[in-house]
Design a protein around this motif. Structure first.
Motif, PDB file in Angstrom:
ATOM      1  N   ARG A 120      19.030   7.377  -1.719  1.00  0.00           N
ATOM      2  CA  ARG A 120      18.557   6.134  -2.317  1.00  0.00           C
ATOM      3  C   ARG A 120      18.765   4.956  -1.363  1.00  0.00           C
ATOM      4  NH1 ARG A 120      21.318   5.446  -8.002  1.00  0.00           N
ATOM      5  NH2 ARG A 120      19.897   3.637  -8.046  1.00  0.00           N
ATOM      6  N   LEU A 121      19.928   4.933  -0.711  1.00  0.00           N
ATOM      7  CA  LEU A 121      20.192   3.858   0.247  1.00  0.00           C
ATOM      8  C   LEU A 121      19.243   3.935   1.436  1.00  0.00           C
ATOM      9  CD1 LEU A 121      24.102   3.826   0.269  1.00  0.00           C
ATOM     10  CD2 LEU A 121      22.570   2.220  -0.859  1.00  0.00           C
ATOM     11  N   GLU A 122      18.930   5.154   1.871  1.00  0.00           N
ATOM     12  CA  GLU A 122      17.994   5.314   2.983  1.00  0.00           C
ATOM     13  C   GLU A 122      16.598   4.837   2.597  1.00  0.00           C
ATOM     14  OE1 GLU A 122      16.220   8.878   5.875  1.00  0.00           O
ATOM     15  OE2 GLU A 122      17.654   9.313   4.263  1.00  0.00           O
ATOM     16  N   ASP A 123      16.143   5.209   1.397  1.00  0.00           N
ATOM     17  CA  ASP A 123      14.822   4.758   0.942  1.00  0.00           C
ATOM     18  C   ASP A 123      14.788   3.250   0.770  1.00  0.00           C
ATOM     19  OD1 ASP A 123      14.041   7.376   0.936  1.00  0.00           O
ATOM     20  OD2 ASP A 123      14.306   7.662  -1.226  1.00  0.00           O
ATOM     21  N   LEU A 124      15.871   2.689   0.232  1.00  0.00           N
ATOM     22  CA  LEU A 124      15.903   1.236   0.054  1.00  0.00           C
ATOM     23  C   LEU A 124      15.903   0.523   1.394  1.00  0.00           C
ATOM     24  CD1 LEU A 124      16.109  -1.222  -1.787  1.00  0.00           C
ATOM     25  CD2 LEU A 124      18.592  -0.959  -1.760  1.00  0.00           C
ATOM     26  N   SER A 125      16.651   1.033   2.364  1.00  0.00           N
ATOM     27  CA  SER A 125      16.664   0.427   3.699  1.00  0.00           C
ATOM     28  C   SER A 125      15.278   0.474   4.324  1.00  0.00           C
ATOM     29  CB  SER A 125      17.677   1.149   4.587  1.00  0.00           C
ATOM     30  OG  SER A 125      18.975   1.090   4.037  1.00  0.00           O
ATOM     31  N   GLU A 126      14.610   1.625   4.170  1.00  0.00           N
ATOM     32  CA  GLU A 126      13.251   1.746   4.705  1.00  0.00           C
ATOM     33  C   GLU A 126      12.302   0.774   4.024  1.00  0.00           C
ATOM     34  OE1 GLU A 126       9.796   5.192   5.299  1.00  0.00           O
ATOM     35  OE2 GLU A 126      11.732   5.655   4.367  1.00  0.00           O
ATOM     36  N   SER A 127      12.474   0.581   2.705  1.00  0.00           N
ATOM     37  CA  SER A 127      11.630  -0.364   1.987  1.00  0.00           C
ATOM     38  C   SER A 127      11.870  -1.791   2.473  1.00  0.00           C
ATOM     39  CB  SER A 127      11.905  -0.267   0.482  1.00  0.00           C
ATOM     40  OG  SER A 127      11.184  -1.247  -0.228  1.00  0.00           O
ATOM     41  N   ILE A 128      13.126  -2.141   2.708  1.00  0.00           N
ATOM     42  CA  ILE A 128      13.437  -3.490   3.200  1.00  0.00           C
ATOM     43  C   ILE A 128      12.861  -3.699   4.593  1.00  0.00           C
ATOM     44  CG2 ILE A 128      15.312  -5.032   3.876  1.00  0.00           C
ATOM     45  CD1 ILE A 128      16.982  -3.827   1.657  1.00  0.00           C
ATOM     46  N   VAL A 129      12.989  -2.668   5.460  1.00  0.00           N
ATOM     47  CA  VAL A 129      12.428  -2.768   6.810  1.00  0.00           C
ATOM     48  C   VAL A 129      10.913  -2.938   6.751  1.00  0.00           C
ATOM     49  CG1 VAL A 129      12.052  -1.503   8.954  1.00  0.00           C
ATOM     50  CG2 VAL A 129      14.312  -1.527   7.914  1.00  0.00           C
ATOM     51  N   ASN A 130      10.258  -2.198   5.861  1.00  0.00           N
ATOM     52  CA  ASN A 130       8.804  -2.326   5.720  1.00  0.00           C
ATOM     53  C   ASN A 130       8.418  -3.716   5.216  1.00  0.00           C
ATOM     54  OD1 ASN A 130       8.436   0.326   6.568  1.00  0.00           O
ATOM     55  ND2 ASN A 130       8.478   1.136   4.479  1.00  0.00           N
ATOM     56  N   ARG A 184       0.830  -1.196   0.000  1.00  0.00           N
ATOM     57  CA  ARG A 184       0.000   0.000   0.000  1.00  0.00           C
ATOM     58  C   ARG A 184       0.871   1.255   0.000  1.00  0.00           C
ATOM     59  NH1 ARG A 184      -3.312   0.831   5.416  1.00  0.00           N
ATOM     60  NH2 ARG A 184      -3.738   2.718   4.226  1.00  0.00           N
ATOM     61  N   ASP A 185       0.274   2.383  -0.462  1.00  0.00           N
ATOM     62  CA  ASP A 185       0.946   3.682  -0.511  1.00  0.00           C
ATOM     63  C   ASP A 185       2.285   3.593  -1.239  1.00  0.00           C
ATOM     64  OD1 ASP A 185      -1.165   4.783   0.944  1.00  0.00           O
ATOM     65  OD2 ASP A 185      -0.189   4.349   2.863  1.00  0.00           O
ATOM     66  N   THR A 186       2.290   2.888  -2.346  1.00  0.00           N
ATOM     67  CA  THR A 186       3.514   2.701  -3.132  1.00  0.00           C
ATOM     68  C   THR A 186       3.332   3.320  -4.508  1.00  0.00           C
ATOM     69  OG1 THR A 186       4.012   0.625  -1.986  1.00  0.00           O
ATOM     70  CG2 THR A 186       5.136   1.009  -4.074  1.00  0.00           C
ATOM     71  N   LEU A 187       4.307   4.096  -4.919  1.00  0.00           N
ATOM     72  CA  LEU A 187       4.283   4.695  -6.250  1.00  0.00           C
ATOM     73  C   LEU A 187       4.658   3.646  -7.290  1.00  0.00           C
ATOM     74  CD1 LEU A 187       4.128   7.165  -8.166  1.00  0.00           C
ATOM     75  CD2 LEU A 187       6.554   7.559  -7.654  1.00  0.00           C
ATOM     76  N   VAL A 188       3.829   3.547  -8.324  1.00  0.00           N
ATOM     77  CA  VAL A 188       4.061   2.596  -9.415  1.00  0.00           C
ATOM     78  C   VAL A 188       4.146   3.384 -10.716  1.00  0.00           C
ATOM     79  CG1 VAL A 188       3.216   0.559 -10.639  1.00  0.00           C
ATOM     80  CG2 VAL A 188       2.799   0.801  -8.190  1.00  0.00           C
ATOM     81  N   ASP A 244       8.098  -2.026 -18.974  1.00  0.00           N
ATOM     82  CA  ASP A 244       9.063  -1.721 -17.915  1.00  0.00           C
ATOM     83  C   ASP A 244       8.289  -1.110 -16.752  1.00  0.00           C
ATOM     84  OD1 ASP A 244      11.244  -1.253 -16.376  1.00  0.00           O
ATOM     85  OD2 ASP A 244      12.098   0.325 -17.612  1.00  0.00           O
ATOM     86  N   MET A 245       7.998  -1.923 -15.763  1.00  0.00           N
ATOM     87  CA  MET A 245       7.165  -1.512 -14.630  1.00  0.00           C
ATOM     88  C   MET A 245       8.017  -1.454 -13.370  1.00  0.00           C
ATOM     89  SD  MET A 245       3.462  -3.126 -13.632  1.00  0.00           S
ATOM     90  CE  MET A 245       2.389  -2.396 -12.405  1.00  0.00           C
ATOM     91  N   LYS A 246       7.941  -0.319 -12.677  1.00  0.00           N
ATOM     92  CA  LYS A 246       8.731  -0.113 -11.470  1.00  0.00           C
ATOM     93  C   LYS A 246       7.815   0.351 -10.342  1.00  0.00           C
ATOM     94  CE  LYS A 246      12.747   1.398 -14.171  1.00  0.00           C
ATOM     95  NZ  LYS A 246      13.713   2.505 -14.400  1.00  0.00           N
ATOM     96  N   HIS A 247       8.227   0.048  -9.111  1.00  0.00           N
ATOM     97  CA  HIS A 247       7.453   0.514  -7.960  1.00  0.00           C
ATOM     98  C   HIS A 247       8.388   0.704  -6.776  1.00  0.00           C
ATOM     99  CE1 HIS A 247       7.641  -3.554  -6.201  1.00  0.00           C
ATOM    100  NE2 HIS A 247       7.381  -3.988  -7.413  1.00  0.00           N
ATOM    101  N   GLY A 248       7.943   1.532  -5.855  1.00  0.00           N
ATOM    102  CA  GLY A 248       8.752   1.794  -4.671  1.00  0.00           C
ATOM    103  C   GLY A 248       9.957   2.663  -4.983  1.00  0.00           C
ATOM    104  N   VAL A 249      11.118   2.223  -4.509  1.00  0.00           N
ATOM    105  CA  VAL A 249      12.355   2.973  -4.689  1.00  0.00           C
ATOM    106  C   VAL A 249      12.711   3.090  -6.164  1.00  0.00           C
ATOM    107  CG1 VAL A 249      14.801   3.048  -4.091  1.00  0.00           C
ATOM    108  CG2 VAL A 249      13.142   2.242  -2.420  1.00  0.00           C
ATOM    109  N   GLU A 250      12.455   2.035  -6.925  1.00  0.00           N
ATOM    110  CA  GLU A 250      12.796   2.056  -8.346  1.00  0.00           C
ATOM    111  C   GLU A 250      12.015   3.116  -9.110  1.00  0.00           C
ATOM    112  OE1 GLU A 250      12.042  -1.829  -9.779  1.00  0.00           O
ATOM    113  OE2 GLU A 250      13.738  -2.749  -8.753  1.00  0.00           O
TER     114      GLU A 250
END
Length: 219
Positions: free
Chosen positions: A153-163, A47-51, A125-131
């Motif tokens: 980018r590393l901070e957003d990716l870390s947050e995505s992994i934690v989520n 949820r609440d993810t940009l695609v 080419d479909m991307k979502h989240g950090v991508e």
């Protein structure tokens, strides 16, 4: 340099390299779409993810009519998030409201002739989240340096992994609660079945005893 400094640098290097590998560009998906055919791609997104996505439909080799296909993106409830008729090339973007299964369907409108008609080449080419984030625009707006952009980018990716781990933990807790509830219901049903069998066996014994006494087979 301090004795422990190189070891600490090597310890931090591996996670950073792993994050950079995960941040590598995703490859687009390509497939052949026959005439009067429909192909769909499905993916689960939080949820609440940009695609964001970019698609291109190529005309069959030797065709004079050009590409002819419809694109429709829906969720599991059938809500249309993006639709395009006679799609050839374009982009789309939307933000998810809830964790769901999303489906992107391409439907060819080319007629199937008597002979063999070449298939259309579809590239998605479909991307979502950090991508899906445009860090170049973020850097321009916030006036960030290249190193600061990489750290963002590393901070957003870390947050995505934690989520993702938090979501998996939540799903595991829900599955555990479901298993415990199922085990409790099975236990109660087993006890109820045993009581029914014991009651039925007791009733059969008394019924047969009265029957045999009525027939004077036993005293």
């Amino acid at each position: 340099p301090l004795p422990g400094r190189p070891r600490l640098g090597r310890a931090l290097l591996l996670p950073l390299l792993l994050l950079l590998v995960l941040l590598g560009p995703a490859r687009p998906i390509s497939f052949q779409l026959p005439g009067k055919a429909r192909k769909c791609l499905r993916e689960e997104i939080h949820r609440d993810t940009l695609v964001t996505g970019e698609y291109e439909i190529g005309a069959p080799p030797g065709s004079t009519t050009g590409p002819s296909a419809n694109l429709k993106i829906t969720d599991s409830a059938g809500h249309i998030l993006y639709a395009k008729e006679d799609a050839t090339k374009g982009k789309f973007a939307f933000t998810t409201e809830d964790y769901d299964m999303f489906e992107a369907c391409f439907e060819s409108k080319l007629p199937v002739g008597t002979g063999r008609m070449p298939d259309q080449l579809v590239t998605l080419d479909m991307k979502h989240g950090v991508e899906a984030k445009n860090y170049e625009e973020i850097a321009k707006v916030e006036k960030l340096k290249p190193l600061e952009v990489e750290l963002r980018r590393l901070e957003d990716l870390s947050e995505s992994i934690v989520n993702d781990f938090a979501y998996m933990k939540k799903r595991e807790e829900e599955m555990r609660d479901t298993n415990e509830s199922t085990n409790t219901r099975v236990l109660y049903f087993s006890i109820f079945s045993m009581c029914c069998l014991i009651g039925l066996a007791t009733w059969q014994v008394f019924y047969l005893r009265r029957f045999f006494k009525a027939k004077k087979l036993i005293e």
